[in-house]
Design a protein around this motif. Structure first.
Motif, PDB file in Angstrom:
ATOM      1  N   GLY A 135       0.819  -1.207   0.000  1.00  0.00           N
ATOM      2  CA  GLY A 135       0.000   0.000   0.000  1.00  0.00           C
ATOM      3  C   GLY A 135       0.853   1.257   0.000  1.00  0.00           C
ATOM      4  O   GLY A 135       0.602   2.195  -0.752  1.00  0.00           O
ATOM      5  N   PHE A 136       1.904   1.247   0.812  1.00  0.00           N
ATOM      6  CA  PHE A 136       2.762   2.427   0.881  1.00  0.00           C
ATOM      7  C   PHE A 136       3.589   2.598  -0.376  1.00  0.00           C
ATOM      8  O   PHE A 136       3.908   3.715  -0.779  1.00  0.00           O
ATOM      9  CB  PHE A 136       3.697   2.326   2.088  1.00  0.00           C
ATOM     10  N   PHE A 139       0.466   3.126  -3.944  1.00  0.00           N
ATOM     11  CA  PHE A 139      -0.719   3.968  -4.095  1.00  0.00           C
ATOM     12  C   PHE A 139      -0.458   5.367  -3.593  1.00  0.00           C
ATOM     13  O   PHE A 139       0.304   5.571  -2.654  1.00  0.00           O
ATOM     14  CB  PHE A 139      -1.906   3.353  -3.345  1.00  0.00           C
ATOM     15  N   LYS A 140      -1.129   6.303  -4.286  1.00  0.00           N
ATOM     16  CA  LYS A 140      -1.046   7.673  -3.797  1.00  0.00           C
ATOM     17  C   LYS A 140      -2.323   7.955  -3.037  1.00  0.00           C
ATOM     18  O   LYS A 140      -3.413   7.755  -3.555  1.00  0.00           O
ATOM     19  CB  LYS A 140      -0.943   8.626  -4.986  1.00  0.00           C
ATOM     20  N   PHE A 141      -2.207   8.397  -1.823  1.00  0.00           N
ATOM     21  CA  PHE A 141      -3.411   8.763  -1.089  1.00  0.00           C
ATOM     22  C   PHE A 141      -3.078   9.907  -0.152  1.00  0.00           C
ATOM     23  O   PHE A 141      -1.905  10.120   0.188  1.00  0.00           O
ATOM     24  CB  PHE A 141      -3.996   7.563  -0.332  1.00  0.00           C
ATOM     25  N   PRO A 142      -4.094  10.652   0.239  1.00  0.00           N
ATOM     26  CA  PRO A 142      -3.834  11.785   1.117  1.00  0.00           C
ATOM     27  C   PRO A 142      -3.218  11.322   2.445  1.00  0.00           C
ATOM     28  O   PRO A 142      -3.501  10.217   2.912  1.00  0.00           O
ATOM     29  CB  PRO A 142      -5.222  12.409   1.330  1.00  0.00           C
ATOM     30  N   LEU A 143      -2.378  12.145   3.003  1.00  0.00           N
ATOM     31  CA  LEU A 143      -1.729  11.897   4.306  1.00  0.00           C
ATOM     32  C   LEU A 143      -0.756  10.728   4.282  1.00  0.00           C
ATOM     33  O   LEU A 143      -0.398  10.183   5.313  1.00  0.00           O
ATOM     34  CB  LEU A 143      -2.772  11.627   5.403  1.00  0.00           C
ATOM     35  N   TRP A 147       1.320   8.971   7.494  1.00  0.00           N
ATOM     36  CA  TRP A 147       1.214   7.584   7.953  1.00  0.00           C
ATOM     37  C   TRP A 147       2.556   6.889   7.907  1.00  0.00           C
ATOM     38  O   TRP A 147       2.858   6.043   8.750  1.00  0.00           O
ATOM     39  CB  TRP A 147       0.183   6.812   7.117  1.00  0.00           C
TER      40      TRP A 147
ATOM     41  N   PHE B  29      -5.327  -1.013   1.766  1.00  0.00           N
ATOM     42  CA  PHE B  29      -4.122  -1.808   1.949  1.00  0.00           C
ATOM     43  C   PHE B  29      -3.438  -1.493   3.271  1.00  0.00           C
ATOM     44  O   PHE B  29      -2.931  -2.391   3.936  1.00  0.00           O
ATOM     45  CB  PHE B  29      -3.141  -1.576   0.793  1.00  0.00           C
ATOM     46  N   ILE B  30      -3.400  -0.217   3.623  1.00  0.00           N
ATOM     47  CA  ILE B  30      -2.686   0.083   4.870  1.00  0.00           C
ATOM     48  C   ILE B  30      -3.609   0.086   6.092  1.00  0.00           C
ATOM     49  O   ILE B  30      -3.172   0.395   7.181  1.00  0.00           O
ATOM     50  CB  ILE B  30      -1.885   1.402   4.807  1.00  0.00           C
TER      51      ILE B  30
END
Lengths: 351, 308
Positions: A135-136, A139-143, A147, B29-30
């Protein structure tokens, strides 16, 4: 994964060996021409290699020496321990210390429990950390940066800070009062395997942050085109992950699994708070911690209260116990040495 | 809005959908980490901070009585051991971490060279990471019963070590000073340092292997000596890993379970059941670690050179 591959030296056909005398003469001839430079260089090179060899193998010996001492010590009979002429090779060969240590560690059951815990923890940790690491990495995601900073925080926080709250938390386990509603009282999870599994699935187990970091590093280095091709063909994100990226990640997954297994095996801090004495769960490492006291008590029941074990015998049985606890790890290491060392160096850790 | 404008509009919208989908997938995922982080880290941390200000009583459930800074005051002003142990720990760290760094850097450079039996040597150097973790390392010295017996043995032990003799010679001379003592202490502890630097060696090795040989080649052609190329090529290229290793060593040093301070923390909880004081102790420790890490990484990260 970018690896600097060793360039294979193309082996030239071996030159026909000239007689020693001829080569010797040749060498002196070249030496004379270079005004003794060649000879100096050869001698300096030789001394450099000699010093390096002594240093490296000396330190190797330094690391291995305690292990070797323990092995030789474990096969001695008690009278050999007091004999100052016996240094490393036992005169009276015996395996009695193994029997004693096995008895004190409560043998089969302790090893079984240790194995069970380590396997469970390793599996749970690898599953959750792989998901999170992927996931890290992709993917691009906010915040996201926030995290990830939290992952670093997980690595930094000493587990000891959390002991007291965790102890209370698991002794009265409840999720927002749901369980209390259903069963009428909260659960006591201490003295069972649940705390381990739950914590590892939540990526909060021993050194989980490190595994997330390593796996993220690995997935980041995989070519992006692989996934893009899969997406174009209409593959879902989860399926792409499972079918395309996971097979390629087997080496790093194995090494994370092994690390997790090994570190859990030798861990004593968690089992000390999760397993209360009355619960009947005990691991090999827990047994090691109280081994000498147990031995003392054991001999007292046989020979009466006045009996006191000697420090030599106590030391011997303790080191034998340690050897027994280490043997499974040694076996794993011998077979999977490559996985431990290479995978770490090939992830391309960057600051 | 005309049809043409709409068709132009729809393209960014699609991209937005993809981005949103990615964001959702990323969070899914996270999510194990987020849940675990909140439940097993943030919540316990907050609770332990609260506990450190309270008197806890274990009865039927736990009751908290607000005491303010009493635990902290006790630890710093009246506890005979705590501040002493803490200072010892810090002092030890100040010697340990630099020597681990130097040692592992040196070893990594040696192990990066070609020689016979290299795989074997690497395997041996990495062995302590596996074997000397957890309890194994502190077992022999921490055992209370054995420790008592060993004192007796040590008293009538007349054998002396080489370093002890050397120390005597050096310190009786005119140049006997603190500096020598520190150096001798480090040499004496070479075993502990070698054992603690397995991972650091591997990290440095991985960094050394990514430096392309053509750089050294170019430097040699330009007339650079090996010494110069070490400081101008190897050192800057690996400087980012020095930061990683410093952080790792500091964390590793503080979280190992065999230190006397950790024993004390653990005992206060499991033997005395004084949760409030345990929490206060760990919080002081934690804040100190964070402060050290912050300062160190701030200082080093300014000097780090990133190649790409």
């Amino acid at each position: 994964m970018i690896k600097v591959k060793k360039q294979k030296e193309t082996k030239a056909p071996k030159p026909v060996k000239q007689p020693l005398k001829k080569r010797w003469a040749d060498f002196w001839e070249r030496n004379r021409k270079s005004e003794n430079y060649l000879l100096k260089k050869k001698i300096a090179g030789f001394f450099y290699r000699l010093c390096r060899g002594i240093l490296i193998f000396g330190l190797c010996f330094l690391i291995l020496q305690p292990l070797l001492t323990k092995i030789s010590l474990s096969f001695m009979e008690e009278q050999d321990l007091y004999d100052s002429t016996v240094i490393s090779i036992p005169r009276h060969f015996s395996v009695s210390s193994y029997q004693l240590a096995w008895k004190m560690l409560k043998g089969l059951k302790a090893f079984g429990i240790s194995l069970l815990i380590s396997l469970l923890v390793a599996i749970a940790q690898v599953i959750s950390c792989t998901l999170v690491g992927y996931g890290f990495a992709r993917f691009k995601f906010p915040l996201k940066n926030f995290w990830f900073a939290c992952v670093i925080l997980v690595i930094i926080v000493p587990p000891q800070t959390l002991f007291a709250p965790l102890y209370i938390w698991f002794s009265k386990f409840d999720i927002f009062g749901i369980i209390k509603l259903i069963k009428g009282e909260s659960l006591t999870l201490l003295g069972s395997l649940w705390p381990y599994v739950i914590m590892c699935l939540g990526c909060a187990g021993y050194k989980s942050g490190l595994y997330i970091y390593l796996l993220r590093q690995h997935f980041r280095n995989e070519p992006k085109e692989l996934e893009e091709a899969a997406y174009v063909d209409g593959c879902s994100r989860m399926r792409t992950f499972v079918q395309i990226l996971l097979p390629g990640a087997t080496p790093i997954l194995t090494s994370c699994f092994l690390f997790s297994f090994v570190w859990q095996w030798t861990d004593v801090t968690y089992s000390r708070i999760f397993f209360t004495i009355s619960s009947g769960w005990y691991t090999v490492t827990n047994g090691l911690k109280g081994l000498v006291e147990n031995l003392d008590a054991y001999f007292k029941t046989i020979y009466g209260q006045s009996f006191k074990i000697t420090s030599a015998l106590g030391n011997q049985v303790l080191s034998t116990g340690m050897l027994m606890a280490i043997i499974p790890l040694l076996c794993i290491y011998v077979f999977a040495q490559k996985n431990f060392v290479e995978s770490l160096s090939s992830t391309g850790i960057k600051g | 809005m005309s049809a043409a404008a709409k068709s132009v509009d729809s393209k960014p919208k699609k991209r937005k959908d993809l981005a949103r989908g990615n964001a959702i997938a990323g969070y899914l995922f996270i999510s194990p980490f987020i849940i675990g982080f909140l439940v097993f880290l943030v919540y316990p941390l907050a609770q332990s901070l609260y506990m450190s200000f309270c008197q806890t009583d274990l009865g039927d459930g736990i009751t908290y009585t607000w005491k303010g800074l009493e635990h902290y005051r006790y630890l710093f002003l009246s506890d005979p051991d705590y501040t002493k142990l803490l200072l010892q720990e810090l002092q030890k760290m100040a010697i340990y971490v630099p020597s681990i760094l130097v040692f592992s850097f040196f070893m990594a450079i040696l192990l990066n060279q070609e020689f016979k039996g290299r795989t074997f040597v690497r395997a041996v150097y990495f062995l302590p990471v596996i074997l000397a973790s957890g309890v194994m390392i502190g077992l022999e010295t921490n055992n209370s019963l054995l420790a008592g017996m060993q004192d007796v043995i040590a008293k009538d032990n007349t054998a002396t070590s080489i370093t002890q003799t050397l120390k005597d010679i050096l310190l009786t001379g005119e140049n006997g000073n603190k500096f020598f003592e520190t150096i001798i202490d480090i040499v004496d502890q070479v075993y502990d340092i070698a054992i603690a630097s397995g991972i650091q060696i591997i990290i440095f090795l991985s960094g050394l292997q990514t430096i392309s040989p053509s750089m050294y080649e170019a430097a040699t052609i330009e007339g650079c000596t090996a010494w110069e190329s070490f400081w101008k090529i190897t050192f800057p290229m690996i400087s980012s890993l020095i930061l990683v290793n410093v952080v790792y060593s500091v964390v590793d040093f503080f979280t190992r379970s065999d230190s006397a301070l950790m024993e004390k923390v653990s005992d206060t909880m499991m033997v005395d059941f004084n949760f409030g004081r345990t929490a206060a102790m760990s919080w002081i420790y934690f804040v100190i670690i964070i402060a050290i890490l912050g300062i160190v990484s701030l200082v080093i990260s300014k000097r780090v050179y990133y190649y790409d």
